[in-house]
Design an enzyme around this catalytic site. Structure first.
Site, PDB file in Angstrom:
ATOM      1  N   CYS A 335       0.699  -1.165   0.018  1.00  0.00           N
ATOM      2  CA  CYS A 335       0.013  -0.133   0.188  1.00  0.00           C
ATOM      3  C   CYS A 335       0.774   1.231   0.153  1.00  0.00           C
ATOM      4  CB  CYS A 335      -0.906   0.065   1.193  1.00  0.00           C
ATOM      5  SG  CYS A 335      -1.539  -1.608   1.408  1.00  0.00           S
ATOM      6  N   ARG A 364       7.260 -10.998   5.759  1.00  0.00           N
ATOM      7  CA  ARG A 364       6.720 -10.618   7.018  1.00  0.00           C
ATOM      8  C   ARG A 364       7.218 -11.547   7.818  1.00  0.00           C
ATOM      9  NH1 ARG A 364       0.004  -9.787   5.824  1.00  0.00           N
ATOM     10  NH2 ARG A 364       0.276  -8.202   4.226  1.00  0.00           N
ATOM     11  N   GLN A 382       1.585 -10.848  -3.086  1.00  0.00           N
ATOM     12  CA  GLN A 382       0.115 -10.208  -2.986  1.00  0.00           C
ATOM     13  C   GLN A 382      -0.490  -9.625  -4.143  1.00  0.00           C
ATOM     14  OE1 GLN A 382      -0.315  -7.667   0.449  1.00  0.00           O
ATOM     15  NE2 GLN A 382      -1.732  -8.959   1.190  1.00  0.00           N
ATOM     16  N   ASP A 384      -2.347  -7.351  -5.144  1.00  0.00           N
ATOM     17  CA  ASP A 384      -3.077  -6.101  -4.735  1.00  0.00           C
ATOM     18  C   ASP A 384      -3.587  -5.247  -5.683  1.00  0.00           C
ATOM     19  OD1 ASP A 384      -3.077  -5.584  -1.807  1.00  0.00           O
ATOM     20  OD2 ASP A 384      -0.952  -5.200  -2.015  1.00  0.00           O
ATOM     21  N   HIS A 386      -5.112  -1.020  -5.723  1.00  0.00           N
ATOM     22  CA  HIS A 386      -5.632   0.227  -4.861  1.00  0.00           C
ATOM     23  C   HIS A 386      -6.476   1.021  -5.791  1.00  0.00           C
ATOM     24  CE1 HIS A 386      -2.194  -1.511  -2.460  1.00  0.00           C
ATOM     25  NE2 HIS A 386      -2.961  -1.033  -1.471  1.00  0.00           N
ATOM     26  N   LYS A 465     -15.072  -3.268   5.638  1.00  0.00           N
ATOM     27  CA  LYS A 465     -14.348  -4.423   4.378  1.00  0.00           C
ATOM     28  C   LYS A 465     -15.431  -5.490   4.504  1.00  0.00           C
ATOM     29  CE  LYS A 465     -12.132  -7.467   7.923  1.00  0.00           C
ATOM     30  NZ  LYS A 465     -11.060  -8.053   8.177  1.00  0.00           N
ATOM     31  N   HIS A 511      -8.500  -0.847  -0.954  1.00  0.00           N
ATOM     32  CA  HIS A 511      -7.585  -1.916  -1.008  1.00  0.00           C
ATOM     33  C   HIS A 511      -8.299  -3.107  -1.178  1.00  0.00           C
ATOM     34  CE1 HIS A 511      -4.828   0.144   1.713  1.00  0.00           C
ATOM     35  NE2 HIS A 511      -5.808   0.422   2.456  1.00  0.00           N
TER      36      HIS A 511
END
Length: 639
Positions: A335, A364, A382, A384, A386, A465, A511
């Site tokens: 992000c 992570r 990921q 992702d 946005h 979410k 997201h």
């Protein structure tokens, strides 16, 4: 008299002190038989709890989480009682025995070393306790009395737990027959309710989860209301064991894990073929849905992570380094980098919605004990995206995103349900913005006619979410897709767009991930298909088996023809019997195995056998290639 409000809004009156079970019996004998626990003003309690004031009452059966929890918690106590009975000379001390998702466990400190063979005897004793149908009687005593009681019983772990409680704490105990345990509850009314159970395994477990403490013996089990439900669950576990992605990943040569990089998966050629098929499809779908792909660096400075808040709230999960005497971090999520891409130029309302997608590698720091194949790793990609939108575009963009999710999941033959998580207590942003955001999500779900549940107060502090839970071929559910409204990062990074009024405005950001993690999604697909992937995903789509060396030239000709058409094809030219090579191709779950001998060579045909079938079909090589191409192009689920 007290008034009890039921879920349908109706009100029942009862004398103060009446137990919940007696109230339920007055409502319906059949419901009373199914009842396992109750929710009283939102708190899950025993059915033997007396009602003393007006309250909201909901009866909990095995269909409810609270009901399942009560039944399985009681099963843990029945198991502990059985162990105490069977091993009186083994100085058995009880640690903790909670209900967990899909079952229960209890930890024991005892001289006898438990094995899987002991589980059968413990189960037999549990059945006796169930048949004795002991009521579970709750009583409360003072902290001091509880310490004295369990010290006298030699239960040192219970004493330690009690000593950690405040001086004025009231301790609850549950007694069933000769067995008394420290427990907050709730439980079912009697041991006779625990009818369908199975002890599954014995494992080691450190007291309180710390390796500095003594290793205890943990017995895992599960319990259901009915035997047929237990049988179905155990059958599902057997199927899951056969489909274990770690086992199949090795057998199909897809990926490996090494002690030189714990939690960092290595993808082999077959695994990369599968992975690239998924990524190619991802890019195709996102291009059609109006996304633009970006890529952001893996390592970024501490300043960025301070702005995003990760440095203060997520640092223990981040890998950090130092460059030119300044702190940097390997990104745990994509992000913040995307925020910089958006902020790198001025945007107008005409640019919105702006959809930026990234296949970003993130790292992570997961605890070593939590690592599990591809499901829990330390680095993953990921998928992702946005989305930057104006407030009035929220609902439409959510609908557009759900359309994309629906197409992707249907392509894999996966059904799904949605969960909407709403504003938590520690949220940021105005009431108006939260209402707009939540309504946008809910309206989009309603307009789709999606089956969803609402998790009140379970959203992130920066926005509501939607989570998408996929159901696989053996009935398990997996949380993969997420749509998250964020009103925090645009504020932190001072993101703006110029509106129709010529003034600067703050965009709303969404997201969203579809696969979630490419690695985890591959693990899910391996288990969903049991390694027998649809043609378009299969690492090797066609395997050619020449019967003898004199058929090798024809096999090579077929190979080149298929290879030039983009088909993933291999030739097995080993000097082995054809039957052996066919069986091995089936073990490797190749969608199409073709055998070529004299007849096929002379007629320009192939003898084609689909995975899982015993009979072959003869067809021209051109027709076969057209069949494979059609299955790939349409991403068909069947061969």
């Amino acid at each position: 008299m007290v008034k009890l409000t039921l879920p349908d809004g109706s009100v029942r009156e009862a004398e103060a002190g009446t137990t919940i079970l007696d109230v339920v019996k007055g409502m319906s004998n059949s419901l009373a038989k199914k009842a396992l626990a109750a929710s009283l003003d939102g708190e899950v309690v025993d059915l033997t709890t007396p009602v003393t004031k007006d309250a909201a009452l909901r009866v909990l059966t095995f269909e409810d989480e609270g009901g399942r929890h009560a039944l399985r918690h009681t099963a843990a106590h029945v198991m502990a009682q059985a162990v105490k009975r069977l091993y009186p000379e083994s100085n058995v001390q009880l640690a903790i025995g909670p209900a967990i998702e899909n079952g229960f466990y209890y930890d024991f400190d005892m001289e006898h070393q438990l094995t899987d063979a002991d589980l059968h005897e413990i189960e037999k004793e549990m059945k006796k306790i169930v048949k004795e149908n002991f009521p579970l009687v709750r009583r409360e005593i003072s902290r001091a009395d509880a310490i004295a009681l369990f010290r006298e019983k030699g239960e040192n772990y219970k004493v330690e737990l009690i000593e950690d409680l405040p001086e004025n704490a009231v301790i609850s105990l549950y007694t069933q027959g000769e067995f008394t345990d420290l427990c907050a509850g709730p439980h079912v009314a009697s041991t006779g309710k625990v009818k369908a159970f199975k002890l599954q395994s014995v494992a080691g477990a450190y007291w309180r989860g710390s390796e500095k403490n003594k290793m205890l013996q943990r017995i895992y089990g599960t319990a259901f209301e009915k035997q047929e439900e237990l049988d179905a669950y155990l059958h599902m576990l057997e199927e899951a064991a056969k489909r274990d992605h770690r086992k199949l990943g090795k057998e199909l040569d897809l990926f490996s894990l090494h002690e030189e990089g714990p939690g960092f998966p290595f993808f082999h050629p077959n695994g990369m073929a599968l992975r690239n098929a998924l990524l190619d499809y991802w890019r195709e779908v996102h291009r059609r849905y109006g996304y633009q792909e970006i890529s952001t660096p893996v390592i970024l400075s501490r300043k960025l992570w301070e702005t995003s808040g990760h440095w203060f709230h997520y640092r223990e999960n981040m890998y950090t380094t130092e460059i030119d005497d300044e702190d940097y971090a390997i990104k745990p999520m994509n992000c913040p980098g995307c925020m910089l891409v958006y902020r790198s130029q001025l945007h107008s309302y005409r640019d919105l919605p702006l959809r930026l997608a990234e296949l970003g590698l993130v790292h992570r720091h997961e605890l070593s004990g939590a690592l599990h194949g591809l499901f829990r790793v330390r680095n993953f990609t990921q998928d992702d995206a946005h989305l930057f939108v104006t407030p009035d575009q929220i609902e439409g963009e959510i609908q557009h995103t759900i359309d994309l999710f629906d197409e992707v999941y249907r392509t894999f033959g996966l059904t799904y349900k949605a969960e909407l998580s709403t504003r938590p207590e520690d949220s940021m942003g105005t009431d108006e913005m939260w209402e707009l955001a939540t309504n946008g999500l809910q309206k989009a779900l309603d307009n789709r006619g999606l089956d969803y549940v609402v998790n009140e107060g379970d959203g992130a502090f920066y926005g509501p979410k939607i989570d998408f839970h996929l159901r696989d071929s053996i009935g398990r559910t997996w949380q993969c897709g997420t749509i998250q409204l964020d009103m925090s990062l645009p504020e932190k990074f001072d993101l703006t767009y110029v509106g129709e009024d010529g003034e600067k405005h703050r965009p709303v950001m969404l997201h969203r991930v579809v696969y979630g993690s490419i690695e985890r999604f591959i693990g899910i697909l391996i288990e969903n298909y049991a390694g027998a992937f649809p043609v378009w995903m299969a690492p090797v789509q066609v395997r050619i088996l020449p019967i003898t060396e004199r058929h090798a030239e024809y096999a090579e000709k077929l190979y080149k023809k298929m290879f030039d058409c983009g088909i993933r094809v291999e030739i097995d030219e080993r000097n082995e019997k054809t039957g052996y090579k066919i069986r091995e191709s089936q073990v490797k779950k190749t969608p199409y195995t073709i055998v070529v001998g004299d007849q096929e060579q002379e007629s320009g045909t192939v003898a084609m056998r689909k995975y899982g079938e015993k009979n072959s079909t003869t067809m021209s090589s051109d027709d076969f290639i057209a069949l494979v191409q059609e299955k790939i192009a349409t991403r068909a689920q069947e061969y």
